[in-house]
Design an enzyme around this catalytic site. Structure first.
Site, PDB file in Angstrom:
ATOM      1  N   CYS A 184       2.866  -3.298   4.157  1.00  0.00           N
ATOM      2  CA  CYS A 184       1.950  -2.219   4.541  1.00  0.00           C
ATOM      3  C   CYS A 184       2.564  -1.557   5.772  1.00  0.00           C
ATOM      4  O   CYS A 184       3.761  -1.703   6.009  1.00  0.00           O
ATOM      5  CB  CYS A 184       0.535  -2.750   4.795  1.00  0.00           C
ATOM      6  SG  CYS A 184       0.376  -3.936   6.145  1.00  0.00           S
ATOM      7  N   ASP A 209       0.868  -1.173   0.000  1.00  0.00           N
ATOM      8  CA  ASP A 209       0.000   0.000   0.000  1.00  0.00           C
ATOM      9  C   ASP A 209       0.908   1.227   0.000  1.00  0.00           C
ATOM     10  O   ASP A 209       2.136   1.097  -0.091  1.00  0.00           O
ATOM     11  CB  ASP A 209      -0.980  -0.016   1.178  1.00  0.00           C
ATOM     12  CG  ASP A 209      -0.318   0.104   2.539  1.00  0.00           C
ATOM     13  OD1 ASP A 209       0.917   0.282   2.617  1.00  0.00           O
ATOM     14  OD2 ASP A 209      -1.037   0.013   3.548  1.00  0.00           O
ATOM     15  N   GLU A 210       0.328   2.413   0.110  1.00  0.00           N
ATOM     16  CA  GLU A 210       1.157   3.625   0.029  1.00  0.00           C
ATOM     17  C   GLU A 210       2.151   3.730   1.187  1.00  0.00           C
ATOM     18  O   GLU A 210       3.228   4.302   1.033  1.00  0.00           O
ATOM     19  CB  GLU A 210       0.303   4.891  -0.074  1.00  0.00           C
ATOM     20  CG  GLU A 210      -0.572   5.188   1.115  1.00  0.00           C
ATOM     21  CD  GLU A 210      -1.931   4.506   1.071  1.00  0.00           C
ATOM     22  OE1 GLU A 210      -2.747   4.823   1.950  1.00  0.00           O
ATOM     23  OE2 GLU A 210      -2.191   3.652   0.201  1.00  0.00           O
TER      24      GLU A 210
END
Length: 148
Positions: A65, A8-9
């Site tokens: 993540c 994810d970011e």
């Protein structure tokens, strides 16, 4: 060996570090996102990577993540997948040798880049040992089948 990798970011920078290491080791990989400045819901990335590994398109997967927890939970929802959250060298080794984990997950907010690279190397260099662990993995698969 072929690796599917995703994040994810929150895991983007650490993913880039691990991609550099995969390139140094001449390991083939595909990046399933997220990509720079892209906001995603991590379960969608975990599902993509886990399905690619499950379908034998890739030998192993790496998911990153913030903590590694959500990625592991999501990847383990895919029938037949064993994902392990890795934050120390012993767990990285045992995830492969004892549990034949297909996917490793990491938390970018929990470990730094140099440790992450070391854990990646340990995980990649470890193979399932079988032996006494085979019965445990077989039972995991039986439980997975029974409860799908």
């Amino acid at each position: 060996m072929k690796i599917a990798i995703g994040c994810d970011e929150m895991g983007y920078e650490l993913k880039q570090t691990l991609i550099t290491r995969l390139k140094e080791k001449n390991i083939e990989f595909t990046d399933f996102g997220s990509f720079e400045n892209e906001k995603v819901l991590y379960p969608s990335i975990a599902e993509k990577v886990a399905l690619e590994v499950k379908n034998n398109d890739y030998d192993r997967g790496i998911l990153i993540c913030g903590t590694g927890i959500g990625m592991a939970i999501t990847a383990n929802k895919i029938h037949g997948i064993r994902a392990a959250q890795i934050h120390d060298s012993y767990s990285a080794e045992r995830a492969r040798k004892s549990n034949d984990a297909h996917i490793m997950t990491m938390g970018a907010l929990v470990i730094g880049p140099s440790l992450a690279v070391s854990l990646l190397d340990t995980w990649l260099d470890s193979d399932f040992s079988g032996g006494r662990s085979q019965a445990k993995v077989d039972l995991m698969e039986e439980i997975d089948q029974k409860n799908r």
